[in-house]
Design a protein around this motif. Structure first.
Motif, PDB file in Angstrom:
ATOM      1  N   GLN A 189       0.804  -1.235   0.000  1.00  0.00           N
ATOM      2  CA  GLN A 189       0.000   0.000   0.000  1.00  0.00           C
ATOM      3  C   GLN A 189       0.834   1.282   0.000  1.00  0.00           C
ATOM      4  O   GLN A 189       0.301   2.362  -0.241  1.00  0.00           O
ATOM      5  N   TYR A 190       2.123   1.163   0.299  1.00  0.00           N
ATOM      6  CA  TYR A 190       2.972   2.363   0.402  1.00  0.00           C
ATOM      7  C   TYR A 190       4.426   1.960   0.219  1.00  0.00           C
ATOM      8  O   TYR A 190       4.826   0.873   0.654  1.00  0.00           O
ATOM      9  N   ALA A 217      -5.926   6.750  -1.628  1.00  0.00           N
ATOM     10  CA  ALA A 217      -5.791   7.541  -0.397  1.00  0.00           C
ATOM     11  C   ALA A 217      -6.140   6.693   0.824  1.00  0.00           C
ATOM     12  O   ALA A 217      -5.472   6.761   1.865  1.00  0.00           O
ATOM     13  N   VAL A 218      -7.170   5.869   0.696  1.00  0.00           N
ATOM     14  CA  VAL A 218      -7.531   4.957   1.796  1.00  0.00           C
ATOM     15  C   VAL A 218      -6.381   3.976   2.061  1.00  0.00           C
ATOM     16  O   VAL A 218      -6.073   3.658   3.211  1.00  0.00           O
ATOM     17  N   ALA A 219      -5.742   3.524   1.001  1.00  0.00           N
ATOM     18  CA  ALA A 219      -4.622   2.586   1.165  1.00  0.00           C
ATOM     19  C   ALA A 219      -3.495   3.218   1.986  1.00  0.00           C
ATOM     20  O   ALA A 219      -2.927   2.584   2.884  1.00  0.00           O
ATOM     21  N   ILE A 220      -3.185   4.471   1.697  1.00  0.00           N
ATOM     22  CA  ILE A 220      -2.115   5.151   2.443  1.00  0.00           C
ATOM     23  C   ILE A 220      -2.561   5.390   3.890  1.00  0.00           C
ATOM     24  O   ILE A 220      -1.810   5.147   4.842  1.00  0.00           O
ATOM     25  N   ALA A 221      -3.785   5.861   4.039  1.00  0.00           N
ATOM     26  CA  ALA A 221      -4.278   6.180   5.390  1.00  0.00           C
ATOM     27  C   ALA A 221      -4.282   4.939   6.279  1.00  0.00           C
ATOM     28  O   ALA A 221      -3.817   4.977   7.426  1.00  0.00           O
ATOM     29  N   THR A 222      -4.788   3.834   5.769  1.00  0.00           N
ATOM     30  CA  THR A 222      -4.864   2.624   6.600  1.00  0.00           C
ATOM     31  C   THR A 222      -3.474   2.052   6.858  1.00  0.00           C
ATOM     32  O   THR A 222      -3.204   1.539   7.950  1.00  0.00           O
ATOM     33  N   ALA A 223      -2.594   2.158   5.880  1.00  0.00           N
ATOM     34  CA  ALA A 223      -1.216   1.678   6.090  1.00  0.00           C
ATOM     35  C   ALA A 223      -0.556   2.439   7.237  1.00  0.00           C
ATOM     36  O   ALA A 223       0.087   1.849   8.111  1.00  0.00           O
ATOM     37  N   PHE A 224      -0.753   3.741   7.249  1.00  0.00           N
ATOM     38  CA  PHE A 224      -0.108   4.545   8.304  1.00  0.00           C
ATOM     39  C   PHE A 224      -0.846   4.458   9.635  1.00  0.00           C
ATOM     40  O   PHE A 224      -0.243   4.708  10.680  1.00  0.00           O
TER      41      PHE A 224
END
Lengths: 233, 118
Positions: A203-204, B67-74
């Motif tokens: 995801q990142y 954006a959800v992918a980044i938010a949940t990863a962090f």
């Protein structure tokens, strides 16, 4: 059908594959935890949100002022439940004193790291599913097996609460390290590093990766979420 | 904080003090991201689904999913950092000293949390 249908939002298959594989791994024996405990930790993460004690702690000026019993139906021992619930519901206010109290109750640093990795991984996977209205991937059946109990001696004291991965680190051209400390944090249990980052890196990534956002947008979102979590790092 | 680095790379000047406040930072779409991150953090999924549905008017579904992918990863990786009392890498500490003071991130240091909450 949900009231606001977002089912036509595009899915990235490599994320689905990473999540499925990571959930399956909960059903296998880990390095320090057996498969039943690992599955129960996943189930505990999924039910921790409804814990009244956590809610009270969340509302308190200090989350350590409220004592009591967490709401748990998994049969996990109380200290593991405490770790899971703190991480799920009050992780922004964890302190070194709390960490010390965990170790004083018989949890080894290695077990602690494996629990932290399992909880953090589940938070990502289930958070992603919940946010986009997907079905949560069912918890796997515990497959038995024996934890390897293989200690990693390639760790170093670097000012964290726990020893971190010992590696030769080079600075990149930006002046930032090639391998940031966050990658080294769970170095006591290399399998936890692999498990967690199999999901995280779907995801990142610090390097260019498959996303429709530009780098400033990616880092803005990352920073905002870090801020909500009161993350100094 | 890599937002500063990406600003340098794209020659854009971001107001990083806004990371911990309501003031704009200067990133395209940041108002949408603010709400998306907040609802994701709170696990307010019904409200988030409504917000994502309505935001299709201003941002593509592909961007919203990413954006959800980044938010949940962090939301996950910060748990690892908070649970390990992880210090900054030496190089990061040196290169971001001024930024960390101006953005207010130093308030989240572990020793300050221990004083505040214990």
């Amino acid at each position: 059908m949900p009231r606001y249908d977002i089912s036509d939002f595009p899915r990235r298959s490599h994320i689905d594959i990473a999540h499925e594989a990571a959930i399956t791994a909960y059903g296998k024996a880990g390095t320090w935890l057996d498969s039943r405990t690992r599955v129960k930790i996943l189930e505990e993460v999924r039910s921790a949100k409804d814990c009244p004690l956590c809610l009270e702690q969340r509302r308190s000026l200090s989350p350590y002022a409220k004592e009591g019993e967490h709401l748990s139906q998994t049969g996990l021992d109380p200290i593991t439940v405490e770790i899971v619930h703190r991480l799920c519901n009050n992780a922004d206010r964890l302190t070194y004193r709390w960490f010390e109290s965990i170790l004083a109750q018989g949890v080894s640093a290695e077990q602690y790291v494996e629990i932290v990795g399992l909880v953090a991984t589940a938070i990502i996977i289930d958070g992603f599913a919940g946010a986009l209205g997907y079905q949560t991937i069912p918890a796997p059946r515990a497959q038995g097996g024996v934890p390897t109990r293989k200690a990693n001696d390639k760790v170093v004291e670097a000012g964290a609460w726990i020893p971190i991965m010992d590696i030769e680190n080079e600075a990149t051209e930006t002046g930032l390290p090639k391998i940031p400390n966050i990658f080294r944090a769970m170095g006591l249990v290399p399998e936890s590093v692999r498990h967690f980052f199999s999901v995280m890196s779907s995801q990142y990534s610090l390097t260019p990766f498959d996303t429709s956002l530009d780098r400033s947008q990616v880092e803005y979102i990352a920073s905002k979420m870090s801020s909500h979590n009161q993350c100094f790092y | 904080m890599l937002l500063r680095r990406s600003g340098e790379a794209s020659e854009k000047d971001y107001d990083l003090a806004g990371m911990l406040t309501e003031s704009p930072v200067g990133v395209e779409g940041e108002a949408v991201f603010d709400r998306l991150v907040q609802l994701t953090y709170e696990e307010s999924y019904d409200a988030l689904h409504q917000f994502l549905f309505e935001s299709k008017q201003t941002m593509s579904p592909e961007k919203l999913v990413d954006a959800v992918a980044i938010a949940t990863a962090f939301n996950g990786i910060t748990k690892v950092a908070n649970a390990s009392g992880l210090p900054l890498d030496q190089a990061t500490e040196e290169t971001t000293k001024k930024l960390r003071m101006s953005s207010g991130i130093n308030e989240f240091a572990d020793d300050l949390k221990s004083d505040r909450y214990n």
